[in-house]
Design a protein around this motif. Structure first.
Motif, PDB file in Angstrom:
ATOM      1  N   ALA A 184      -0.149   2.889   0.320  1.00  0.00           N
ATOM      2  CA  ALA A 184      -1.406   2.347   0.850  1.00  0.00           C
ATOM      3  C   ALA A 184      -2.417   2.168  -0.271  1.00  0.00           C
ATOM      4  O   ALA A 184      -3.105   1.148  -0.369  1.00  0.00           O
ATOM      5  N   ARG A 185      -2.469   3.185  -1.158  1.00  0.00           N
ATOM      6  CA  ARG A 185      -3.394   3.166  -2.286  1.00  0.00           C
ATOM      7  C   ARG A 185      -3.130   1.950  -3.170  1.00  0.00           C
ATOM      8  O   ARG A 185      -4.053   1.313  -3.682  1.00  0.00           O
ATOM      9  N   THR A 186      -1.835   1.646  -3.368  1.00  0.00           N
ATOM     10  CA  THR A 186      -1.475   0.506  -4.203  1.00  0.00           C
ATOM     11  C   THR A 186      -1.834  -0.805  -3.507  1.00  0.00           C
ATOM     12  O   THR A 186      -2.329  -1.742  -4.135  1.00  0.00           O
ATOM     13  N   LEU A 187      -1.603  -0.854  -2.160  1.00  0.00           N
ATOM     14  CA  LEU A 187      -1.929  -2.080  -1.416  1.00  0.00           C
ATOM     15  C   LEU A 187      -3.426  -2.358  -1.447  1.00  0.00           C
ATOM     16  O   LEU A 187      -3.854  -3.508  -1.391  1.00  0.00           O
ATOM     17  N   ALA A 188      -4.239  -1.288  -1.556  1.00  0.00           N
ATOM     18  CA  ALA A 188      -5.693  -1.439  -1.500  1.00  0.00           C
ATOM     19  C   ALA A 188      -6.229  -2.270  -2.661  1.00  0.00           C
ATOM     20  O   ALA A 188      -7.320  -2.812  -2.590  1.00  0.00           O
ATOM     21  N   VAL A 189      -5.465  -2.361  -3.749  1.00  0.00           N
ATOM     22  CA  VAL A 189      -5.899  -3.156  -4.896  1.00  0.00           C
ATOM     23  C   VAL A 189      -5.579  -4.639  -4.667  1.00  0.00           C
ATOM     24  O   VAL A 189      -5.961  -5.480  -5.467  1.00  0.00           O
ATOM     25  N   LYS A 190      -4.880  -4.925  -3.543  1.00  0.00           N
ATOM     26  CA  LYS A 190      -4.504  -6.308  -3.189  1.00  0.00           C
ATOM     27  C   LYS A 190      -3.626  -6.957  -4.254  1.00  0.00           C
ATOM     28  O   LYS A 190      -3.954  -8.042  -4.775  1.00  0.00           O
ATOM     29  N   PRO A 191      -2.541  -6.307  -4.609  1.00  0.00           N
ATOM     30  CA  PRO A 191      -1.632  -6.932  -5.568  1.00  0.00           C
ATOM     31  C   PRO A 191      -0.792  -7.981  -4.848  1.00  0.00           C
ATOM     32  O   PRO A 191      -0.783  -8.024  -3.618  1.00  0.00           O
TER      33      PRO A 191
END
Lengths: 280, 254
Positions: free
Chosen positions: B162-169
């Motif tokens: 989720a944390r990684t998705l939050a950066v909108k990669p």
């Protein structure tokens, strides 16, 4: 009784050593208490030194030591942590870094009186700070610096690499990783190690005597520019008197110094606990 | 304007990586199509992690790493002189083998990346959105202020996703994301990865062959730093061209 439980040969030897050390400390504290208890009253903490042992106190010396502690921490903590961060996170790992590391380690072993000689030459004379609280604080800061650097490096190094990687992986800049992950994680270790260095430095008499601590000042220092006085040098001065009453004063002042350092340690311990709790 | 689907999201051309002169990856070329799941399989030390880390320039955090060849993202060279690795990592996110939640609250974990990149919108909405995408929202909605380290390992890994998705990669790199988890937690992560397909391009390094077969559209087999075979997962698993692939898949020693 707990200390008589059998731990095996090595364990028993260690237990004997531990209890001997503890007993020694208790004896020391007890001796000081017996010698100095009589002089410990509110007036003792406030009044100035005097030729009349009945009226003498540690007021100015206590204020001087508090000033010295403040200056030492204010100089050595940012410089020490900054140096540790540079060495661990920025500096290339090459021969120069290894050389710098060994210099820092050896500086930690230099006797404190030597720092006094250097402080006299650099801060008192070359920098023109005179025999002031400022010169004393700078000298003690330099004295504490190697230990602050070494323990801060250790604390930074023990931050798990996964934390760094995860933060970099989320697109954090180097400064953000440092500010929001590495320093908070290393803070409890930095606080503990630095506290040891600072209590040791603030308890030093020798370097301050070398740079020229005043032995008889009847007013409390108001700022870094005032004459250098401190509790440890006050204790030393009183021990040089022949009359036993001054010996009692020295013991009382020693108790005050120990209580001050104990309070500082407990405060850091409490702060460390809070940091740890926030950390979880 | 989004490039046509035929342009690969990521591609490597003649990619070689060495650490202190020791070769970890030699002359690897492959293309990753948009919106697909690609798995990288191979024995331990074959270069799976190194290849993944080339895609978001994580290798250069290791001292002594040397990268040669080209990696293109949307056609642009990721290793060009003017490219900031920090920007690369905001476009191409990564999830690690061990769940590595920050020692902060659940909310702050998810908010770390957006905050680092100067996110200006509604942070709470974003946190809820990505936690929902990661299937974690119902479990943590009531305790966003609780420490992330108090979550179970499986929850922690979903939090990291989720944390990684939050950066909108647009690309998600996953380095053996389930190898530290139990079968139930693994199944949840796999379902999550499956649900991300289409929206994200996912590259997943795994030593779990069943996982690669279940999840991925394409599979790359690495051995000793060489890309031995790369193609549609079904073909590679049922009809491998290279004898090395076949012996690895059947578990035969060479």
């Amino acid at each position: 009784m707990i200390f008589l439980r059998y731990h095996g040969k090595v364990g028993t030897a260690c237990a004997v050593g531990a209890w001997t050390a503890t007993a020694g400390l208790i004896l020391l504290a007890g001796f000081l208490a017996v010698r100095g208890w009589g002089v410990l009253d509110p007036a003792f903490f406030l009044s100035s030194p005097s030729r009349d042992p009945g009226r003498a106190g540690i007021g100015p010396a206590l204020a001087g030591t508090l000033w010295l502690a403040l200056l030492t921490v204010a100089f050595a903590l940012p410089v020490g942590v900054g140096a540790a961060v540079y060495l661990e996170e920025y500096a290339p790992k090459n021969r120069w870094a290894t050389f710098g590391e060994s210099v820092v380690v050896s500086l930690a072993g230099v006797p404190s009186v030597v720092y006094g000689v250097a402080g006299l030459a650099v801060f008192v004379r070359a920098m023109g700070a005179g025999r002031s609280i400022l010169a004393g604080g700078l000298t003690l800061a330099v004295l504490a610096l190697p230990v602050v650097i070494a323990t801060s490096r250790e604390a930074i190094r023990s931050v798990p690499d996964g934390l760094r990687r995860a933060a970099y992986g989320l697109g954090a800049t180097r400064w953000q990783v440092l500010r929001h992950q590495i320093l908070p994680a290393a803070a409890p270790g930095i606080a503990t190690g630095s506290c040891l260095a600072f209590t040791r430095a603030v308890g030093e008499a020798a370097p301050l005597l070398v740079i020229g601590a005043a032995s008889f000042v009847t007013f409390a220092p108001q700022g870094p520019g005032d004459p250098l006085i401190s509790l440890p040098t006050r204790i030393f001065a009183w021990t040089t008197h022949a009359q036993p009453e001054f010996g009692a004063l020295a013991a009382g002042a020693a108790i005050a110094l120990l209580l001050l350092l104990l309070a500082a340690n407990l405060a850091v311990l409490a702060a460390r606990r809070r940091m740890r709790r926030a950390y979880l | 304007m989004t490039p046509p689907a035929s342009v690969p999201v990521l591609s490597a051309e003649g990619l070689s990586v060495s650490f202190d002169g020791r070769t970890a990856l030699s002359n690897v070329s492959l293309e990753l199509p948009r919106g697909r799941i690609v798995s990288i399989i191979g024995p331990s030390g074959c270069g799976k992690t190194t290849l993944l880390r080339c895609f978001n320039r994580m290798n250069e955090l290791v001292e002594g790493a040397h990268t040669a060849g080209a990696v293109r993202f949307e056609g642009f060279d990721l290793y060009a002189a003017h490219v900031d690795p920090v920007e690369v990592r905001r476009q191409i996110g990564m999830v690690f083998q061990q769940p590595t939640p920050f020692p902060k609250s659940v909310f702050d974990n998810v908010a770390f990346g957006p905050r680092a990149s100067g996110f200006k919108g509604d942070l709470h909405a974003l946190v809820e959105e990505v936690l929902s995408s990661a299937g974690l929202w119902p479990e943590v909605a009531a305790e966003l202020d609780a420490p992330a380290l108090a979550l179970s390992a499986g929850q922690q890994q979903r939090l990291c996703i989720a944390r990684t998705l939050a950066v909108k990669p647009s690309v998600l790199l996953m380095d053996e994301p389930t190898s530290a988890l139990d079968p139930t937690a693994t199944a949840r992560i796999e379902a999550l990865v499956h649900s991300l397909k289409g929206t994200y391009t996912v590259v997943i390094a795994t030593h779990d062959l069943q996982q690669a077969a279940r999840l991925s559209d394409l599979t790359a087999f690495l051995d000793g730093g060489d890309l031995v075979e790369y193609g549609p997962t079904e073909t590679l698993f049922t009809n491998p061209r290279d004898p090395r692939t076949e012996s690895y898949l059947t578990g035969r020693a060479r």
